[in-house]
Motif scaffolding. Structure first.
Motif, PDB file in Angstrom:
ATOM      1  N   GLU A  66       0.806  -1.221   0.000  1.00  0.00           N
ATOM      2  CA  GLU A  66       0.000   0.000   0.000  1.00  0.00           C
ATOM      3  C   GLU A  66       0.840   1.272   0.000  1.00  0.00           C
ATOM      4  N   TYR A 119      -1.064   4.298  -1.898  1.00  0.00           N
ATOM      5  CA  TYR A 119      -2.247   4.632  -1.111  1.00  0.00           C
ATOM      6  C   TYR A 119      -2.550   6.124  -1.074  1.00  0.00           C
ATOM      7  N   GLN A 121      -5.751   5.381  -2.635  1.00  0.00           N
ATOM      8  CA  GLN A 121      -6.404   4.740  -1.500  1.00  0.00           C
ATOM      9  C   GLN A 121      -6.505   3.218  -1.718  1.00  0.00           C
ATOM     10  N   ASN A 122      -7.703   2.674  -1.694  1.00  0.00           N
ATOM     11  CA  ASN A 122      -7.854   1.218  -1.840  1.00  0.00           C
ATOM     12  C   ASN A 122      -8.049   0.779  -3.288  1.00  0.00           C
ATOM     13  N   ARG A 172      -6.479  -0.380  -5.863  1.00  0.00           N
ATOM     14  CA  ARG A 172      -5.225  -0.958  -6.325  1.00  0.00           C
ATOM     15  C   ARG A 172      -5.237  -1.211  -7.825  1.00  0.00           C
TER      16      ARG A 172
END
Length: 215
Positions: A171, A175, A179-180, A182
């Protein structure tokens, strides 16, 4: 970077804002200057009181880590792998525009993955990395994707593999801007791959040479 202890953080191969809009300047500072540097510092701390290993190269530390004293063995393996993987990661990125593999690498990709999209799908599933498999016989040579669940590299004593390209999917690599998300980061990373550089590396590996080149 230095060939042996004390290892030093290599400079970023481009400006911190050179990979915009895919990777922002703040992420590059944190990833390179903080996370990458932590591996370098930790590796030096582990080796500091063991002068008998100060002339060992990074590649030898990763290859022959089982020979190290038990109290530093796993730490050296993890941190040497972190140094090698991050050096490779930053060296195989390049500012836009997007590039493409050279003929020799493209031929290998087509043979082993069907086409470049097949390779992309395999790397998206595993995350990292693409590696060259050293053959025992001419017909056995190949490029392959290997999933790493640790900080080690794909070239261990038991695997005749050398990394060509890796996507950092921890991450800390994405990140701040993503953020999430990916998958969005992976797409951005894919557009930044320095395929001419990876092709050159592939050419060096397929020529007669030692099994484990520096990143």
């Amino acid at each position: 970077m230095e060939a042996h202890y004390p290892f030093t953080l290599p400079p970023l191969p481009y400006a911190y804002d050179a990979l915009l809009p895919e990777l922002d300047e703040r992420t590059m500072h944190f990833h390179h200057d903080k996370h990458f540097n932590t591996y370098v510092e930790n590796l030096n701390k582990l080796l500091q009181d063991h002068p008998q290993y100060h002339d060992w190269s990074l590649e030898r530390l990763m290859q022959d880590w089982p020979e190290l004293p038990e109290d530093i063995r796993q730490g050296v393996r993890n941190n040497a792998g972190g140094v090698y993987n991050h050096d490779l990661y930053f060296k195989t990125l390049h500012p836009a525009p997007a590039s493409a593999p050279g003929p020799a690498l493209q031929q290998a990709i087509d043979r082993d993955f069907g086409d470049l999209q097949g390779l992309k799908a395999a790397m998206r599933y595993c995350g990292t990395p693409l590696a060259y498999s050293f053959p025992e016989a001419e017909q056995e040579k190949s490029v392959t994707v290997v999933e790493l669940k640790e900080k080690g590299t794909v070239s261990l004593r038991t695997l005749p593999l050398t990394p060509l390209l890796g996507c950092d999917v921890w991450e800390h690599a994405y990140y701040l801007p993503y953020q999430n998300r990916r998958d969005e980061y992976f797409e951005a990373w894919w557009r930044l791959v320095d395929w001419p550089g990876v092709t050159l590396r592939y050419g060096e590996l397929t020529s007669p040479r030692t099994q484990y080149p520096a990143p």
